[in-house]
Design a protein around this motif. Sequence first.
Motif, mmCIF file in Angstrom:
data_model
loop_
_atom_site.group_PDB
_atom_site.id
_atom_site.type_symbol
_atom_site.label_atom_id
_atom_site.label_comp_id
_atom_site.label_asym_id
_atom_site.label_seq_id
_atom_site.Cartn_x
_atom_site.Cartn_y
_atom_site.Cartn_z
ATOM 1 N N MET A 1 0.846 -1.178 0.000
ATOM 2 C CA MET A 1 0.000 0.000 0.000
ATOM 3 C C MET A 1 0.888 1.236 0.000
ATOM 4 S SD MET A 1 -2.962 1.280 2.643
ATOM 5 C CE MET A 1 -1.932 1.243 4.083
ATOM 6 N N LYS A 2 0.628 2.133 -0.957
ATOM 7 C CA LYS A 2 1.367 3.383 -1.046
ATOM 8 C C LYS A 2 0.443 4.556 -0.760
ATOM 9 C CE LYS A 2 4.956 2.201 -4.315
ATOM 10 N NZ LYS A 2 5.619 2.559 -5.560
ATOM 11 N N ARG A 3 1.055 5.654 -0.376
ATOM 12 C CA ARG A 3 0.350 6.923 -0.222
ATOM 13 C C ARG A 3 0.689 7.734 -1.473
ATOM 14 N NH1 ARG A 3 -1.495 7.939 4.630
ATOM 15 N NH2 ARG A 3 -1.141 10.184 4.592
ATOM 16 N N VAL A 4 -0.314 7.949 -2.323
ATOM 17 C CA VAL A 4 -0.082 8.594 -3.610
ATOM 18 C C VAL A 4 -0.867 9.899 -3.677
ATOM 19 C CG1 VAL A 4 -0.183 8.331 -6.118
ATOM 20 C CG2 VAL A 4 0.194 6.316 -4.676
ATOM 21 N N LEU A 5 -0.171 10.961 -4.039
ATOM 22 C CA LEU A 5 -0.803 12.256 -4.236
ATOM 23 C C LEU A 5 -0.955 12.483 -5.733
ATOM 24 C CD1 LEU A 5 -0.095 15.483 -2.335
ATOM 25 C CD2 LEU A 5 -0.240 15.538 -4.821
ATOM 26 N N VAL A 6 -2.168 12.827 -6.166
ATOM 27 C CA VAL A 6 -2.462 13.038 -7.578
ATOM 28 C C VAL A 6 -2.971 14.459 -7.772
ATOM 29 C CG1 VAL A 6 -3.861 12.296 -9.564
ATOM 30 C CG2 VAL A 6 -3.069 10.603 -7.891
ATOM 31 N N THR A 7 -2.248 15.273 -8.564
ATOM 32 C CA THR A 7 -2.763 16.597 -8.906
ATOM 33 C C THR A 7 -3.623 16.471 -10.157
ATOM 34 O OG1 THR A 7 -0.948 17.277 -10.362
ATOM 35 C CG2 THR A 7 -0.651 17.682 -7.996
ATOM 36 N N GLY A 8 -4.585 17.362 -10.307
ATOM 37 C CA GLY A 8 -5.512 17.237 -11.430
ATOM 38 C C GLY A 8 -6.419 16.038 -11.245
ATOM 39 N N ALA A 9 -6.716 15.710 -9.994
ATOM 40 C CA ALA A 9 -7.413 14.467 -9.656
ATOM 41 C C ALA A 9 -8.857 14.404 -10.128
ATOM 42 C CB ALA A 9 -7.371 14.247 -8.138
ATOM 43 N N ALA A 10 -9.482 15.538 -10.386
ATOM 44 C CA ALA A 10 -10.888 15.521 -10.787
ATOM 45 C C ALA A 10 -11.061 15.482 -12.298
ATOM 46 C CB ALA A 10 -11.621 16.740 -10.224
ATOM 47 N N GLY A 11 -9.978 15.566 -13.038
ATOM 48 C CA GLY A 11 -10.058 15.459 -14.491
ATOM 49 C C GLY A 11 -10.322 14.026 -14.905
ATOM 50 N N GLY A 25 -5.400 -0.847 -3.467
ATOM 51 C CA GLY A 25 -5.209 -0.731 -2.029
ATOM 52 C C GLY A 25 -4.459 0.501 -1.563
ATOM 53 N N ASP A 26 -4.126 1.413 -2.464
ATOM 54 C CA ASP A 26 -3.385 2.612 -2.082
ATOM 55 C C ASP A 26 -4.278 3.631 -1.382
ATOM 56 O OD1 ASP A 26 -0.995 1.661 -3.212
ATOM 57 O OD2 ASP A 26 -1.551 2.425 -5.175
ATOM 58 N N VAL A 27 -3.641 4.537 -0.660
ATOM 59 C CA VAL A 27 -4.298 5.689 -0.056
ATOM 60 C C VAL A 27 -3.993 6.868 -0.965
ATOM 61 C CG1 VAL A 27 -4.381 7.204 1.962
ATOM 62 C CG2 VAL A 27 -4.017 4.739 2.261
ATOM 63 N N VAL A 28 -5.029 7.631 -1.326
ATOM 64 C CA VAL A 28 -4.858 8.679 -2.330
ATOM 65 C C VAL A 28 -5.320 10.029 -1.802
ATOM 66 C CG1 VAL A 28 -5.509 9.437 -4.660
ATOM 67 C CG2 VAL A 28 -5.208 6.990 -4.186
ATOM 68 N N LEU A 29 -4.461 11.028 -1.987
ATOM 69 C CA LEU A 29 -4.855 12.417 -1.784
ATOM 70 C C LEU A 29 -4.990 13.016 -3.175
ATOM 71 C CD1 LEU A 29 -5.424 14.970 -0.169
ATOM 72 C CD2 LEU A 29 -2.954 15.400 -0.122
ATOM 73 N N GLY A 30 -6.201 13.350 -3.547
ATOM 74 C CA GLY A 30 -6.448 13.968 -4.840
ATOM 75 C C GLY A 30 -6.477 15.475 -4.671
ATOM 76 N N ALA A 72 -0.258 20.520 2.386
ATOM 77 C CA ALA A 72 -0.896 19.250 2.013
ATOM 78 C C ALA A 72 0.144 18.138 1.905
ATOM 79 C CB ALA A 72 -1.657 19.412 0.697
ATOM 80 N N PHE A 73 1.274 18.428 1.272
ATOM 81 C CA PHE A 73 2.340 17.429 1.134
ATOM 82 C C PHE A 73 2.893 17.036 2.499
ATOM 83 C CE2 PHE A 73 2.363 18.172 -3.347
ATOM 84 C CZ PHE A 73 3.120 17.182 -3.936
ATOM 85 N N GLU A 74 3.138 18.021 3.349
ATOM 86 C CA GLU A 74 3.712 17.730 4.668
ATOM 87 C C GLU A 74 2.755 16.924 5.534
ATOM 88 O OE1 GLU A 74 5.091 21.503 6.156
ATOM 89 O OE2 GLU A 74 6.597 21.658 4.568
ATOM 90 N N ALA A 75 1.464 17.210 5.445
ATOM 91 C CA ALA A 75 0.480 16.465 6.232
ATOM 92 C C ALA A 75 0.279 15.050 5.688
ATOM 93 C CB ALA A 75 -0.853 17.213 6.252
ATOM 94 N N PHE A 76 0.241 14.899 4.368
ATOM 95 C CA PHE A 76 -0.045 13.599 3.751
ATOM 96 C C PHE A 76 1.190 12.712 3.641
ATOM 97 C CE2 PHE A 76 -0.939 10.940 -0.088
ATOM 98 C CZ PHE A 76 -2.000 10.225 0.436
ATOM 99 N N ARG A 77 2.357 13.297 3.446
ATOM 100 C CA ARG A 77 3.625 12.564 3.281
ATOM 101 C C ARG A 77 3.513 11.463 2.230
ATOM 102 N NH1 ARG A 77 7.566 15.588 4.976
ATOM 103 N NH2 ARG A 77 7.591 16.038 7.177
ATOM 104 N N PRO A 78 3.337 11.844 0.957
ATOM 105 C CA PRO A 78 3.151 10.830 -0.086
ATOM 106 C C PRO A 78 4.407 10.007 -0.348
ATOM 107 C CG PRO A 78 3.447 12.990 -1.074
ATOM 108 C CD PRO A 78 3.370 13.202 0.417
ATOM 109 N N ASP A 79 4.184 8.758 -0.733
ATOM 110 C CA ASP A 79 5.276 7.908 -1.218
ATOM 111 C C ASP A 79 5.549 8.209 -2.686
ATOM 112 O OD1 ASP A 79 5.571 6.315 1.177
ATOM 113 O OD2 ASP A 79 3.658 5.382 0.629
ATOM 114 N N ALA A 80 4.511 8.631 -3.389
ATOM 115 C CA ALA A 80 4.636 8.923 -4.817
ATOM 116 C C ALA A 80 3.701 10.068 -5.177
ATOM 117 C CB ALA A 80 4.294 7.685 -5.642
#
Length: 173
Positions: A1-11, A25-30, A72-80
Motif C-alpha cells: 500500500m502506497k500513499r499517492v498524491l495526484v494533482t488534477g485528480a478531478a479530471g 489498495g493505495d491511499v490517495v490524496l487527490g 498538504a504534502f507535509e500532512a499527507f507525506r506521499p510515497d509517490a
Amino acid sequence: MKRVLVTGAAGFIGSWLGERLLSRGDVVLGMDAMVDNYDPAIKRRNLAAALASDRFRLEEADICDEARIRAAFEAFRPDAVVHLATMKEDPDAFFDVSIRGTFNVLEAARVAKAKGMQTIAMTGYDGGALKEMVDIHLHVPCDCMAQVEDAHLILEHALVEILKETLHNAPKA
C-alpha cells in the motif's frame, strides 16, 4: 500500500488513475482546484467512486498556492506523486499552472521527501521525440487536442530537468 498524491485528480485521467490506485489498495490524496475550466459538476461525477472510499481525500487547492500545497504534502507525506494538473483554456492560467504550479509541486515533493514523481503528458499525436521526455506518454487521437499540450509538455520537462540539476548539484545538508 502506497500513499499517492495526484494533482488534477478531478479530471478525466486523474479520476481514472485515482480509482485504479484505490482498487489496488493505495491511499490517495487527490488535489484539484475545481475551477470551471470544465464543468465542476462533471469533475464531481468523475470523483464519485473515489469519494466513496475512506482511503481517498480530495484537497480542493490550486497548485499555484505554494503554502497550501506544501501543507498538504507535509500532512499527507506521499510515497509517490503523479502530477497531472493543467489549465488549457486560459493562456495566463496555463503558464501560471504549468510553471509556478509545477515548481510548487516539485518543491513540495522534495521537502516532503516523496520517493517518486511521475511526469505524465497527453498529446493528440504519437508525440515523436517528446514522448521520450516524460515518464508516461498518453496518445489521445482526437481533433480537440490543442498545441498547448505540447507547450505544456516542453515547459514542464524543461522545468523538471532544471530542478533535477539544481537538486543534484545542491550541497548536502
